[in-house]
Design an enzyme around this catalytic site. Structure first.
Site, PDB file in Angstrom:
ATOM      1  N   ASP A 237       0.736  -1.109  -0.072  1.00 26.86           N
ATOM      2  CA  ASP A 237       0.038  -0.063   0.007  1.00 26.86           C
ATOM      3  C   ASP A 237       1.263   1.257   0.073  1.00 26.86           C
ATOM      4  OD1 ASP A 237      -2.414   1.134   0.308  1.00 26.86           O
ATOM      5  OD2 ASP A 237      -1.731   2.322   2.335  1.00 26.86           O
TER       6      ASP A 237
ATOM      7  N   ASP B 230       0.270   5.133   0.960  1.00 24.34           N
ATOM      8  CA  ASP B 230      -0.480   6.202   2.188  1.00 24.34           C
ATOM      9  C   ASP B 230      -0.246   5.564   2.977  1.00 24.34           C
ATOM     10  OD1 ASP B 230      -0.921   8.997   0.973  1.00 24.34           O
ATOM     11  OD2 ASP B 230      -2.024   7.700  -0.339  1.00 24.34           O
TER      12      ASP B 230
END
Length: 221
Positions: A17, A19
């Site tokens: 991922d 953020d």
């Protein structure tokens, strides 16, 4: 950092991922979303915790606001976030960790549009991977597993052969649904995390070893 089995396992690929996992953009994102929420009469305090990890268009659709065109509003959010990267920083040690990986064995899977993802990665000094799955690449965002499944496919592996690095609930659910193992990055969490998955408080406390078969393992320093 837990003594979890992921530290004793090997994988064909790592999927990250963006953020909250390799960079932090919380301050910038919350500034933009606060402006948007106030404009639309949405309670900021209860709304902000729901924005993290999901595509903007899914966040807006979930509210079901009358007369709101989700596509147009999501486009506004994206442009505002591209303009505001103040306070976007690398999660400590993430860039070095990513650069230590074989270039064809890792990917980023983000709910951000590609243009915004590249802008934030540039601001944080995060290297651009050969494979990156962004909001435009899937019709259903996290917690749907489509993004992680697509990244694995583009890398030529099965999701079950991957270790996913995540921080947000919707992303964790997506990785679980894809059948991948999980490492929960807790560097940006303000509270202790209770999870059955492996946890990683700092990239600076681990290194990656690649065996003769090209399998990667995360090992504590």
């Amino acid at each position: 950092m837990s003594d979890h089995s992921v530290f004793n396992s090997t994988y064909r690929a790592f999927l990250f991922d963006m953020d909250g996992t390799v960079l932090t953009s919380i301050a910038a994102a919350e500034r933009v979303w606060t402006t948007w929420a106030v404009r639309h009469g949405v309670d900021v305090e209860t709304f902000l915790p729901t924005i993290h990890g999901a595509r903007a268009i899914d966040t807006i659709r979930r509210l079901g606001l009358p007369g709101v065109e989700a596509e147009a509003e999501a486009a506004w959010i994206t442009e505002a976030e591209i303009e505001d990267v103040d306070g976007v920083f690398e999660v400590a040690g993430a860039a070095k960790f990513l650069r230590s990986l074989p270039v064809n064995q890792w990917a980023i899977v983000t709910s951000a549009p590609r243009k915004l993802a590249l802008r934030r990665m540039g601001a944080a000094g995060i290297p651009e991977p050969e494979v990156m799955v962004t909001a435009e690449d899937v019709t259903a965002g996290k917690p749907d597993p489509a993004g992680y499944q697509l990244a694995a496919r583009r890398l030529g592996v099965e999701p079950e052969q991957c270790l996913v690095f995540e921080d947000a609930t919707v992303g964790i659910l997506a990785a679980e649904a894809a059948g991948a193992d999980l490492m929960i990055v807790t560097a940006t969490h303000g509270q202790p995390v209770e999870t059955r998955h492996g946890t990683l408080a700092s990239y600076e406390s681990v290194r990656v070893l690649v065996d003769a078969a090209g399998l990667m393992g995360v090992h504590k320093i």
